[in-house]
Design a protein around this motif. Structure first.
Motif, mmCIF file in Angstrom:
data_model
loop_
_atom_site.group_PDB
_atom_site.id
_atom_site.type_symbol
_atom_site.label_atom_id
_atom_site.label_comp_id
_atom_site.label_asym_id
_atom_site.label_seq_id
_atom_site.Cartn_x
_atom_site.Cartn_y
_atom_site.Cartn_z
ATOM 1 N N VAL A 167 11.680 -9.561 -6.033
ATOM 2 C CA VAL A 167 11.611 -9.626 -4.474
ATOM 3 C C VAL A 167 11.265 -8.246 -4.075
ATOM 4 O O VAL A 167 11.904 -7.228 -4.497
ATOM 5 N N ILE A 168 10.316 -8.196 -3.076
ATOM 6 C CA ILE A 168 9.924 -6.690 -2.379
ATOM 7 C C ILE A 168 10.843 -6.603 -1.226
ATOM 8 O O ILE A 168 10.372 -7.362 -0.358
ATOM 9 N N ALA A 169 11.697 -5.774 -1.304
ATOM 10 C CA ALA A 169 12.611 -5.609 -0.095
ATOM 11 C C ALA A 169 12.048 -5.153 1.144
ATOM 12 O O ALA A 169 12.225 -5.507 2.365
ATOM 13 N N SER A 170 10.966 -4.127 0.972
ATOM 14 C CA SER A 170 10.427 -3.500 1.968
ATOM 15 C C SER A 170 9.208 -2.605 1.620
ATOM 16 O O SER A 170 9.066 -2.705 0.278
ATOM 17 N N GLY A 171 8.520 -2.427 2.638
ATOM 18 C CA GLY A 171 7.503 -1.489 2.372
ATOM 19 C C GLY A 171 7.885 0.169 1.907
ATOM 20 O O GLY A 171 8.788 0.375 2.695
ATOM 21 N N HIS A 172 7.340 0.709 1.261
ATOM 22 C CA HIS A 172 7.918 1.945 0.703
ATOM 23 C C HIS A 172 7.511 2.962 1.827
ATOM 24 O O HIS A 172 7.973 4.114 1.823
ATOM 25 N N ASP A 173 6.696 2.562 2.625
ATOM 26 C CA ASP A 173 6.203 3.367 4.117
ATOM 27 C C ASP A 173 7.130 3.271 5.048
ATOM 28 O O ASP A 173 7.089 3.965 6.216
#
Length: 769
Positions: free
Chosen positions: A66-72
């Motif tokens: 799961v990609i929880a959020s964009g790192h930006d």
């Protein structure tokens, strides 16, 4: 595992560059039953699964990540999104494997994961790394440290890549060593493999005759790349034409490095994984010039899998990453000259590609993943006895060498060593997989000489420092809750036995010194004897001679020191007919060790012949004036041109191989005489004083020659007698047989039996309470 583990990561490599992210990805890929959570690409949406994270440079994470959020996204958004994703993904898992403290904090303390078993992967001190990267806010650094401690306190088990990082986790964050497993990382042996160096070089436009070095690093200050550029510039005139240094990676230093890059240097920036494999294949050596905070150095084993050895600095876990391949690949961090010299010598002096590949095969990912499965199942629950060893020094002196040689053979013990100073013993213990920590003791107390331990001779500062240290040690023992404390030196026995009693832990006091007026001041003799009777649960003496000086009521147990397993690799004597002969004395330089007596006897025995004398040892405890006096004596005896002063030498076996006769000339009875065992094991005939431990080890005219202590004439006569090759051969062969009594497994069984007895007695004594 029936239930899938949940791996809480940071980012997905190579969208996020760094050893942590690569390690996390590789581990998850080799645990197909696991799910994962990371922060992904710049445009990622919360809960987006399986999104590509690097374009042509990388590969998309699998659907179970799961990609929880964009790192930006802003940090608060990332933290909340990560926590929500972890809460949803955590249903039905039994174990959580956390890799980054910042993102793991909320999931481990809030929501359904707070009751799960937690495995912590420690990849480095985040707060300290941020300082190295330029963080100046003390508030932010303190907050990061507090956050790390909170996460690490939740760990049921912890995994580190090297013993060096185990020390950081234990010493700096207070994690109990008993729950920490040292598990080196894995390498994908199919992705990184041997190939055609010529084809790889063609891809990068490199000539086949050139010497090629490669550094794959994040371009940040702590990686030491500026030192590497200076070293390469110094080395380049000694390298073949066209030799090239290739630096791959990205980071804030890229512009500065490109400006500094001179002839024969290429800054490649970020490269794809297929290029990375060819980059390693194209190189003669890799270079990892890190200045601080290196957990292991994954690039070391990636390059090794392609047949390329790496030159590394002595930072963090890097020495452990190459020690099993070639220890000469290790250089001092920040030392431009040392790095340049090793680059030059690497043209001809480096492990072969096949040897290097075979070394890398030890780190195959399937094997590493299986060990992690065992940890996640709770398989690191260690039933071995938890023993803390306490010593006041970290130098490679007699008692410390004896401990170092014994600990790896205590198969029923989970050892942890607490030292009062930094020193070479720490690295030696790490190479044996023994965890350590340093609890610093004020130099006024730690360096107190025995001659001053008398009425009125101890300064108030030394006394106060020792008392405060004893309380600190007791507090640390309460935190660690070992089954037993073993003190390894006389000073450690004094403060360590008190600390152990305060902490309610039984203590074994190992006495390696004669407690007598010829070795200690009278008041110290009385004090030590009284303390050993009343504070030690049990006493171990290193010889019957030492035992006799203790006058302990119940009597100590005599357990001799060990001779290391290296003796089995040493053949039968080869030096019997060699002339002229070499006589040597090995041990730290101190008046009571008798080096002056040895020189005097040698001069009398061989006033004009070609025989040579060797003095091996350094002035470890401040006897520098005595060391200078020995050089003066050699001149006054007229033998200066036949005497070699070798100083301290870590490789005692190499020194013994140069000798025809080993002399042990202590003028005060030696408590044991470990170097005598070493000489016997190396098939070097021995002359020693007929007193103390040596008289127990050697049988006169059977396994060695014994002489009266402090008798120059008798020692000189024994040296002359050793000119007989038949005598030397007979003594050497008999000594090799006798020394088997001191093999590590034999001695280890004796000590572990004592531990079992002591802890059982302590449990019976405590049970009514």
């Amino acid at each position: 595992m029936n239930d899938r583990p949940l791996l809480l990561g940071k980012g997905w490599f190579p969208d996020q560059l760094g050893g942590l992210d690569r390690y996390y990805r590789d581990l998850l890929e080799h645990l197909p039953e696991a799910r994962g959570i990371v922060v992904g690409g710049t445009a990622a949406q919360p809960e987006r699964v399986g999104r590509g994270a690097g374009g042509a440079l990388g590969s998309a994470p699998p659907a179970r990540v799961v990609i929880a959020s964009g790192h930006d996204r802003p940090l608060p958004h990332r933290l909340v999104a990560y926590w929500l994703a972890a809460a949803r993904a955590g249903r039905g898992v039994d174990v959580v494997d956390a890799h980054f403290a910042l993102y793991a904090l909320a999931p481990l303390y809030l929501g359904p994961l707070r009751r799960k078993r937690v495995v912590l992967h420690f990849h480095g001190p985040w707060a300290d790394e941020s300082v190295a990267a330029g963080e100046r806010s003390r508030v932010k650094v303190a907050a990061k440290r507090a956050l790390e401690r909170a996460v690490y306190r939740r760990a049921d088990h912890a995994v580190v890549l090297t013993s060096a990082f185990k020390r950081v986790l234990v010493e700096r964050y207070g994690v109990k060593p008993w729950i920490v497993a040292v598990e080196p990382p894995g390498v994908d042996l199919e992705r990184f493999s041997l190939g055609s160096p010529a084809a790889a070089r063609e891809r990068f436009g490199l000539g086949n005759e050139a010497f090629v070095a490669v550094a794959v690093r994040r371009l940040v200050p702590r990686m030491g790349l500026e030192v590497l550029l200076d070293a390469w510039e110094d080395a380049r005139p000694s390298l073949p034409p066209g030799s090239t240094l290739l630096i791959a990676g990205d980071g804030p230093l890229r512009g500065a490095l490109e400006e500094r890059a001179g002839t024969g240097v290429q800054i490649l920036g970020r490269i794809g994984e297929d290029e990375l494999t060819d980059l390693y294949r194209a190189a003669d050596v890799g270079v990892v010039p890190t200045l601080a905070h290196e957990g292991f150095g994954l690039v070391v084993i990636e390059a090794a899998a392609c047949g390329t050895p790496s030159i590394v600095t002595a930072v963090g876990g890097l020495p452990e990453a190459v020690a099993g391949l070639d220890e000469t690949l290790i250089v001092e961090p920040g030392n431009t000259a040392a790095l340049a010299d090793r680059l030059i010598s690497a043209q001809h002096d480096r492990p072969t590609p096949r040897t290097t590949r075979e070394y890398a095969e030890r780190f195959a990912w399937p094997r590493v993943a299986e060990r992690h499965r065992a940890i996640m199942r709770g398989g690191v629950g260690d039933e071995r006895m938890k023993v803390v060893y306490v010593d006041h020094v970290a130098r490679l002196s007699g008692g410390e060498i004896a401990l170092l040689r014994l600990l790896p053979h205590l198969d029923r013990v989970n050892p942890h060593v607490i030292l009062a100073e930094e020193g070479p013993l720490i690295d030696a213990l790490h190479r044996e997989g023994i965890s350590t920590e340093v609890l610093p003791l004020d130099d006024a107390a730690r360096s107190l000489r025995k001659a001053r331990v008398q009425a009125g001779g101890v300064s108030p500062r030394a006394a106060a420092a020792t008392a405060a240290y004893t309380l600190r040690l007791a507090r640390r023992l309460r935190q660690l809750r070992p089954d037993l404390v073993h003190t390894n030196s006389l000073k450690a026995g004094v403060y360590g036995s008190v600390a152990a009693r305060i902490a309610g832990v039984p203590v074994v006091w190992h006495v390696r010194d004669r407690i007598a007026d010829d070795y200690l001041p009278t008041h110290a003799v009385r004090l030590v004897r009284r303390m050993s009777r009343h504070l030690a649960t049990a006493i171990v003496a290193n010889s019957r001679s030492t035992m006799a000086t203790l006058e302990a009521g119940s009597g100590p147990t005599v357990i001799y020191s060990v001779v290391p397993e290296v003796m089995h690799r040493i053949g039968t004597p080869t030096r019997i007919d060699r002339r002229p002969m070499t006589y040597g004395i090995v041990g730290r330089l101190a008046p009571w060790k008798g080096q002056h007596l040895f020189l005097d006897a040698f001069a009398r025995a061989f006033p004009e012949s070609g025989e040579r004398a060797v003095v091996v040892g350094g002035a470890l405890f401040g006897e520098d004036d005595y060391a200078r006096e020995l050089n003066r004596l050699a001149g006054s005896f007229g033998i200066a041109d036949r005497v070699e002063f070798r100083g301290f030498r870590p490789d005692v076996w190499g020194e013994l191989e140069r000798l025809d006769v080993l002399v042990h000339a202590s003028v005060t009875p030696e408590p044991f005489g470990q170097v005598i065992l070493e000489g016997m094991a190396a098939a070097v005939p021995v002359i020693a004083a007929r007193a103390g431990g040596p008289a127990e080890i050697l049988a006169d005219d059977l396994t060695g020659l014994l002489v009266e202590p402090n008798d120059v004439g008798e020692l000189a006569a024994a040296m002359v007698r050793m000119q007989d090759p038949q005598l030397r051969a007979r003594l050497a062969i008999a000594a090799r047989q006798e020394v088997r009594r001191y093999e590590p497994d034999v001695v280890a069984d004796q000590l572990q039996a004592l531990y079992t007895k002591v802890t059982a007695q302590h449990r019976r004594a405590e049970s009514p309470r």
